[in-house]
Design an enzyme around this catalytic site. Structure first.
Site, short mmCIF file in Angstrom:
data_model
loop_
_atom_site.label_atom_id
_atom_site.label_comp_id
_atom_site.label_asym_id
_atom_site.label_seq_id
_atom_site.Cartn_x
_atom_site.Cartn_y
_atom_site.Cartn_z
N LYS A 83 16.24 20.99 24.52
CA LYS A 83 16.65 20.62 23.23
C LYS A 83 15.80 20.05 22.33
CE LYS A 83 20.18 18.29 24.74
NZ LYS A 83 20.03 18.28 26.22
N ARG A 99 28.53 14.79 22.82
CA ARG A 99 28.46 15.05 24.19
C ARG A 99 29.77 15.01 24.72
NH1 ARG A 99 22.65 13.48 24.86
NH2 ARG A 99 21.95 13.55 27.10
N ARG A 150 10.52 7.77 32.21
CA ARG A 150 11.95 7.37 31.49
C ARG A 150 12.70 6.65 32.74
NH1 ARG A 150 14.89 11.91 27.65
NH2 ARG A 150 16.39 10.96 29.12
P1 ADP Z 1 18.95 13.99 28.29
O1 ADP Z 1 19.37 15.11 27.36
O2 ADP Z 1 17.60 14.25 28.68
O3 ADP Z 1 19.57 13.29 29.22
P2 ADP Z 1 19.01 12.06 25.92
O4 ADP Z 1 17.61 11.42 25.34
O5 ADP Z 1 19.66 13.11 24.90
O6 ADP Z 1 18.36 13.03 27.20
O7 ADP Z 1 19.91 11.01 26.19
C1 ADP Z 1 19.56 9.95 27.36
C2 ADP Z 1 20.64 9.02 27.51
O8 ADP Z 1 21.07 8.37 26.31
C3 ADP Z 1 21.86 10.00 28.04
O9 ADP Z 1 22.04 10.01 29.33
C4 ADP Z 1 23.08 8.65 27.65
O10 ADP Z 1 23.07 7.49 28.36
C5 ADP Z 1 22.61 8.40 26.25
N1 ADP Z 1 23.13 9.18 25.24
C6 ADP Z 1 22.31 10.17 24.46
N2 ADP Z 1 22.90 10.75 23.67
C7 ADP Z 1 24.33 10.34 23.79
C8 ADP Z 1 25.73 10.58 23.23
N3 ADP Z 1 25.92 11.40 22.28
N4 ADP Z 1 26.92 9.86 23.83
C9 ADP Z 1 26.82 9.17 24.70
N5 ADP Z 1 25.60 8.84 25.33
C10 ADP Z 1 24.26 9.36 24.83
#
Ligand code: ADP
Length: 191
Positions: A13, A87, A138
């Site tokens: 993404k 999400r 990360r």
């Molecule tokens: P990935 O899609 O690779 O897991 P992201 O950078 O999108 O990584 O998200 C990392 C973390 O940030 C998630 O595992 C969650 O803990 C938190 N997070 C990100 N976006 C959301 C969201 N919309 N709602 C809840 N938690 C979120």
């Protein structure tokens, strides 16, 4: 044009959002990036989210909805790319209300289809590359957190695929193709 990029962790993404920013002057709204920034800011909120994120769990809807709301108040340029948001179904409802409030609409939800083996490979590879380059991986790019991130995705986020399909917004692309081919497929579905 406002779009959502939907898919499990490691689907690509962020990579595709970066291309859309460059090619269409869109604005990438990555809740993951915003939360990582909050994490390093040393604020109370940052401390609270750090633990949850590092475990691989979702942070509360309230926090991410608040972060998105702040961004919608700014310049929208070529439109917003929601990357990693919504999400949960509650976040999807909140987004609908927010877009309405700001006089905007959702044009497409692009589902990036991949399989779990590739996700694990990509994320474990990303962590190894970061370390090889002298940096650090990360905190949630380890096998244990990844397992939880995938479960969170299937349990809470994947129902959004059916939801947006029913609303008529869903388009799906093959996320297993090369970066350039995925770019081309997204460009063709967005028109
Ligand atoms: P990935 O899609 O690779 O897991 P992201 O950078 O999108 O990584 O998200 C990392 C973390 O940030 C998630 O595992 C969650 O803990 C938190 N997070 C990100 N976006 C959301 C969201 N919309 N709602 C809840 N938690 C979120």
């Amino acid at each position: 044009m406002n779009i959502i990029l939907l898919g499990p962790p490691g689907a690509g993404k962020g990579t595709q959002a970066g291309h859309l920013v460059a090619s269409r002057d869109m604005i990438q709204l990555s809740t993951g990036d915003m939360l990582r920034a909050a994490k390093t800011s040393g604020t109370e909120m940052g401390k609270r989210v750090a633990e949850v994120m590092d475990r691989g769990e979702l942070v509360t809807d309230e926090i991410v909805i608040g972060l998105i709301r702040e961004q919608l108040e700014g310049d929208k340029k070529g439109g917003f790319i929601f990357d990693g948001f919504p999400r949960t179904l509650a976040q999807a409802d909140a987004l609908e209300a927010l877009l309405k409030e700001f006089g905007e609409k959702l044009d497409a939800v692009v589902e990036m289809q991949v399989n779990d083996e590739v996700l694990v490979e990509r994320i474990v590879g990303r962590a190894a590359d970061a370390v090889a380059a002298g940096g650090t991986a990360r905190a949630d790019d380890n096998e244990e957190s990844l397992k939880i991130r995938l479960m969170e995705y299937y349990k809470k986020t994947s129902p959004l695929i059916g939801y947006y399909h029913a609303k008529g917004n869903l388009v799906s692309v093959n996320g297993l193709a090369s970066i350039e081919d995925v770019q081309a497929e997204i460009a063709s579905v967005l028109g």
